[in-house]
Design an enzyme around this catalytic site. Structure first.
Site, PDB file in Angstrom:
ATOM      1  CG  ASP A 101      -1.891  -1.417   1.025  1.00 32.90           C
ATOM      2  OD1 ASP A 101      -2.218  -1.772   0.299  1.00 32.90           O
ATOM      3  OD2 ASP A 101      -1.956  -1.656   2.572  1.00 32.90           O
ATOM      4  CD  GLU A 105      -8.531  -3.776  -1.146  1.00 33.47           C
ATOM      5  OE1 GLU A 105      -9.222  -3.763  -0.417  1.00 33.47           O
ATOM      6  OE2 GLU A 105      -7.676  -3.982  -1.152  1.00 33.47           O
TER       7      GLU A 105
END
Length: 317
Positions: free
Chosen positions: A29, A199
């Protein structure tokens, strides 16, 4: 805070390339950004949730030589964060650096956690809890309060774009980042979910257009990938255009949850993302990589080729 240098291309045949991954260790991420004439990457420390309780950061003058800054934020400084901090997003405002993060992986409004904010006077921290509580601690419009991205619009307004569980919200932050400013109709959290969104939202502006990007598929599986849309406003509407980042079974699987870096004063763009090595099956075995991102003459993003070579040295002027 002290750091130690990582030369990711030592021993490589081409000294002007750093190999992907750009630094050692399991990190996911990643948010890439430029501060003080250096490239920075703030990733998730990819580990079982009860061990994923701090953030390291990495800085580089050229995308090749990286310095690790250990534990720029630790949950010992965030009393309400008990487990699983991830997907940091950072922005400088005034003389302070604000780090937004998800914590506790809450599954309902009955659990305590959500999106928090930490603050520091330097990009390498140390960061301290800013509010003493989550900034967002509830599910609004069905969006799990995770995967936050703070976006500064051209007019200076700041927005928080966030959401898991296939829902994405945008909310306008107030001036000191302690809360939100309602939209004209009184709502605070406006849903902007595009088709196939799961997401990992990210937004940037190019030639006056708003590019909204997100991750699709499941983060533990082979279908994890990145798609995008373009609109005239950060509110959308965002109509999915195409997938531009995905796995290559000759190189790595599960390429997704990305960010984008634009080189100042140049139309040069890099995509920073994580992927899973071909020989790894553990869901947390994710590594951070950088590759070039290009546009066609109409402004559409071309499919990104994920590479082992990575990118050339690109010192900031």
């Amino acid at each position: 805070m002290s750091g130690f240098s990582i030369n990711a291309q030592e021993g490589a045949a081409n000294p002007v390339h750093n190999n992907n991954p750009v630094f050692e260790g399991w990190y996911a991420d990643p948010e890439g950004i430029i501060f003080d004439n250096k490239y920075w990457i703030y990733p998730t420390y990819s580990a079982p949730y009860d061990k994923q309780v701090f953030f390291d950061a990495f800085s580089s003058p050229d995308l090749v030589h990286w310095t690790k800054h250990e534990k720029v934020l630790d949950t010992t400084s965030v009393k309400w964060a008990k487990r699983a901090v991830w997907a940091p997003s950072i922005i400088k405002k005034g003389d302070k650096y604000f780090l937004f993060f998800g914590a506790n992986d809450i599954q309902s409004d009955e659990e305590y956690g959500g999106i928090g904010v930490a603050v520091a006077s330097r990009p390498e921290g140390p960061f301290k809890d800013y509010l003493g509580k989550p900034l967002i601690d509830k599910f609004h419009n069905g969006a799990q309060p995770i995967d936050q991205f703070v976006f500064r619009d051209a007019d200076g307004k700041h927005y928080l774009i966030y959401g898991g569980w296939k829902h994405c919200n945008i909310a306008q932050l107030n001036d000191d980042f302690t809360g939100f400013i309602p939209f004209e109709n009184g709502e605070i959290f406006r849903e902007i979910t595009p088709e196939n969104y799961v997401e990992g939202p990210f937004m940037f502006i190019r030639d006056g257009k708003y590019y909204f990007m997100w991750s699709e598929g499941g983060w533990t599986g082979p279908d994890y990938s990145v798609a995008y849309a373009i609109a005239d406003s950060p509110m959308g509407p965002f109509k999915r255009i195409d997938k531009i980042l995905q796995q290559d079974m000759d190189i790595a699987t599960g390429a997704g949850h990305h960010s984008v870096i634009k080189v100042p004063r140049k139309d040069r763009w890099y995509i920073v993302y994580h992927r899973r090595p071909l020989d790894e099956t553990d869901r947390n075995s994710r590594e951070t990589c950088i590759d070039e991102m290009h546009f066609d003459d109409n402004g559409f993003i071309l499919p990104v080729k994920i590479t082992v070579e990575g990118v050339k040295s690109d010192p900031l002027e």
